[in-house]
Design an enzyme around this catalytic site. Structure first.
Site, PDB file in Angstrom:
ATOM      1  N   CYS A 157       0.868  -1.179   0.000  1.00  0.00           N
ATOM      2  CA  CYS A 157       0.000   0.000   0.000  1.00  0.00           C
ATOM      3  C   CYS A 157       0.901   1.225   0.000  1.00  0.00           C
ATOM      4  O   CYS A 157       1.572   1.517   0.995  1.00  0.00           O
ATOM      5  CB  CYS A 157      -0.923   0.009   1.221  1.00  0.00           C
ATOM      6  N   CYS A 214      -5.042   5.896  -4.336  1.00  0.00           N
ATOM      7  CA  CYS A 214      -4.359   4.601  -4.251  1.00  0.00           C
ATOM      8  C   CYS A 214      -2.936   4.803  -4.756  1.00  0.00           C
ATOM      9  O   CYS A 214      -2.732   5.096  -5.936  1.00  0.00           O
ATOM     10  CB  CYS A 214      -5.089   3.548  -5.082  1.00  0.00           C
TER      11      CYS A 214
END
Length: 271
Positions: A72, A213
């Site tokens: 992430c 993201c």
């Protein structure tokens, strides 16, 4: 245990400092409970900061559905900032399930993370069958020819004329669970505004539509450059803010630069 509520371009996290324990074996049920925006603290991902032998810390990640993921990018910036603040350092190394990430300060609450080299072979994405990944032989909802990239997690990126016109909340989960992607996939919808700028929205695997993201932004630039739509240094505009992405030609590394924000801190209740 103490937690930190942070976000990177609006992509938000509950970061739990478990280094005193060594590790934090959360169940899917526990991770979902923490991430729940109605009854829990609320976030896109739950992050455990654990001990690491090779790096300054190990970053373990659960999506809001309780599933573990390997990488992430926005969370990596937040964790890096936390670690730098502890010792006043200008750089830190974060171990993840996808490998080691190197991060350094790029300004006041701005962090650059070396996200590594993109994986581009079909079996690395992974896909269900052999094919070229720069322009996939795949179509969904009238969109076709996306690029596929693995940035520590799988991404497929569709290039569209107007990202706001795409029914992402309907199309995203359909593509995420398509048999073409045996490990499911993150789904990006990218509007190329110029060779130096992309407008991006991402349906995240296991988390849904998020404000940003980080790995998706990296994947979008790699996919766009492979289709000769952009250069290698691109501003990626998300719903929550802007990221600077550079896919370096010399060493094939992808660098991501963006802001971090500390929203609050607290203590997790027992159990």
């Amino acid at each position: 245990m103490r937690y930190f509520k942070m976000n990177g371009c609006g992509n938000d996290f509950v970061i739990i400092d478990a280094r005193s324990r060594g590790s934090l074996p959360l169940s899917q049920t526990q991770a979902r409970a923490i991430a729940d925006r109605n009854s829990g603290i609320g976030c896109d991902q739950v992050i455990a900061l654990e001990r690491s032998i090779r790096g300054d810390a190990f970053m373990r990640i659960w999506n809001s559905d309780g599933g573990n993921v390997e990488a992430c990018g926005n969370a990596a910036r937040c964790v890096a900032w936390m670690l730098m603040e502890e010792g006043g350092a200008a750089s830190r190394r974060i171990e993840t399930g996808a490998g080691m990430l190197y991060a350094e300060r790029a300004g006041d609450r701005v962090i650059t993370v070396d996200m590594g080299s993109p994986l581009l072979r079909w079996e690395e994405i992974p896909l269900a069958r052999p094919m070229e990944t720069d322009v996939l032989k795949f179509e969904a909802g009238g969109l076709k020819g996306p690029g596929a990239v693995n940035m520590g997690n799988p991404h497929v990126v569709f290039f569209v004329n107007d990202v706001r016109a795409v029914p992402i909340e309907t199309l995203g989960p359909k593509i995420e669970h398509d048999p073409m992607f045996p490990e499911r996939t993150n789904v990006g919808f990218a509007e190329v505004r110029s060779p130096e700028q992309i407008r991006l929205r991402v349906w995240e695997r296991g988390a849904g539509l998020t404000k940003a993201c980080g790995t998706g932004a990296c994947a979008a630039v790699v996919a766009a450059h492979r289709q000769a739509l952009t250069g290698r240094a691109v501003e990626v505009i998300t719903d929550g803010g802007s990221l600077q992405i550079e896919w370096r030609e010399g060493d094939d590394r992808v660098l991501m630069t963006g802001p971090v924000e500390l929203e609050s801190t607290g203590e997790l209740p027992a159990g």
